[in-house]
Enzyme design. Sequence first.
Site, mmCIF file in Angstrom:
data_model
loop_
_atom_site.group_PDB
_atom_site.id
_atom_site.type_symbol
_atom_site.label_atom_id
_atom_site.label_comp_id
_atom_site.label_asym_id
_atom_site.label_seq_id
_atom_site.Cartn_x
_atom_site.Cartn_y
_atom_site.Cartn_z
ATOM 1 C CG HIS A 209 -1.617 -1.010 1.502
ATOM 2 N ND1 HIS A 209 -2.897 -1.540 0.825
ATOM 3 C CD2 HIS A 209 -1.255 -2.332 1.994
ATOM 4 C CE1 HIS A 209 -3.334 -2.932 1.382
ATOM 5 N NE2 HIS A 209 -2.157 -3.175 2.070
ATOM 6 C CB SER B 298 13.576 22.631 -14.592
ATOM 7 O OG SER B 298 12.508 23.954 -14.746
ATOM 8 C CE LYS C 37 11.845 19.225 -10.784
ATOM 9 N NZ LYS C 37 10.590 19.967 -11.422
ATOM 10 C CD GLU D 222 8.997 12.492 -15.551
ATOM 11 O OE1 GLU D 222 8.127 13.013 -15.312
ATOM 12 O OE2 GLU D 222 10.134 12.913 -15.554
#
Length: 461
Positions: free
Chosen positions: A160, A281, A287, A294
């Site tokens: 979970h 970024s 970043k 992704e």
Amino acid sequence: MTSKTNHLWGGRFNEPTDEFVKIFSASISFDKALALYDIEGSIAHATMLNEVEVLTDFELKEILDGLNQIKSEIISGEFNWSTDLEDVHMNIESRLTEICGEPGKKLHTGRSRNDQVATDIRLYLRDNVVMINQELTKLLNALLDLAEQENNTIMPGYTHLQAAQPITFGHHLLAYFEMFKRDRERLQESFKRINTMPLGSAALAGTSYPINRERTAELLGFERISQNSLDAVSDRDFAIEFASNASLIMMHLSRFSEELIIWSSAQFDFISLPDSFCTGSSIMPQKKNPDVPELVRGKTGRVTGNLISLLTLMKGQPLAYNKDNQEDKEPLFDSVETIYSCLRIFADMVPKIQAKKENMLNSAIKGYTTATDLADYLVKQGLPFRDAHDIVGKAVAYGIKSNKDLSEFTLDELQEFNSKISSEVFDAISLKGSINSRDHLGGTSPKQILSAIKVGRNSIK
Ligand code: ARG
């Protein structure tokens, strides 16, 4: 004799094909990817036709020379693809006739584009499955290497997405090894169905020429020959099976991606991905984005979509070939290309993943991850598991209130919960103690991991 429309099939037509219909029906923009396989199939077909005396030696030579010339033209980029000629098969046949005249017109004897295209796709997929299998094997080896390196690295295991029990990073990586190993088995098992030759089925019913299908299959390296001509020209099960196998691989890559993304966030900070596989970024200077996982996670959707496209493409088709089947290529090619590049990039990236062992270890103790070990300890002192579970639940509640982990309790504090607890408990509820105690086939102890790695290496040799 000239026809008003396509000179390869236009004999019975009285008006030319509508210009937009030509564009609409043409597949050349994508099926030219099959060109070299089409030539390979034609060479074998012509050779067999000559052996059974349907083509003379002269005709065969003209055809083979012509096909080889076309092959060079295609490889060098000189070949002039024409939408008017609809597809790869007619582009090549038409050029052959341009080069060698009459013998070129005989190549299509005893054959149809229906068995031809089915053969081409199988040749294409056969080659690509070999390449995909290579990348998959590289990834499996990379997972084993990293698991070996991290067999002692403790991290939290989750259910979970809540910290559940300590595990080792090696064990976690081996879970992916198992998934990709099953994928590899499936891919290899499907190979014999891909490697089946439809050629000789002609349009749908076979042919009246004295063809030797065994010989053509031998020339093309096919393991099996299709047994029913109607099925052979219309069967795309092998493509669907591949698309399904590819979807499973992508689903596994996507789950792995998801974890890499979470782990590389500042909040988890369990791993660092190589700079060379991340991007920055344009606005936030701090970043480092995990673009590769992704994108892989994102590409999973199209591969699943391709499977659904192919299943839907086939579900309403009466026997035998229908033009619908032309729509099989783009989803199939897309799945092949996507799966190949995703596996390749993962095989390259996995060896460069760096585990942040300190952070993993510190996180492993948070969330009372050795509570089960305390319960098991009490069971070993003679308590029934349910009672032990209840006692430890109370200890956890106390820990939450007093902001302490179980391992930080004093012996007195622990004994408040049960008098049978003695000082060896601290070993049992330590992270190392917890991990080492799960020492059976499939368990997380470092010893088991090393033996799983050995078994794993043998299984993919
Ligand atoms: N371009 C066609 C395809 O991809 C080749 C087969 C055409 N056959 C036919 N009977 N029109 O399926």
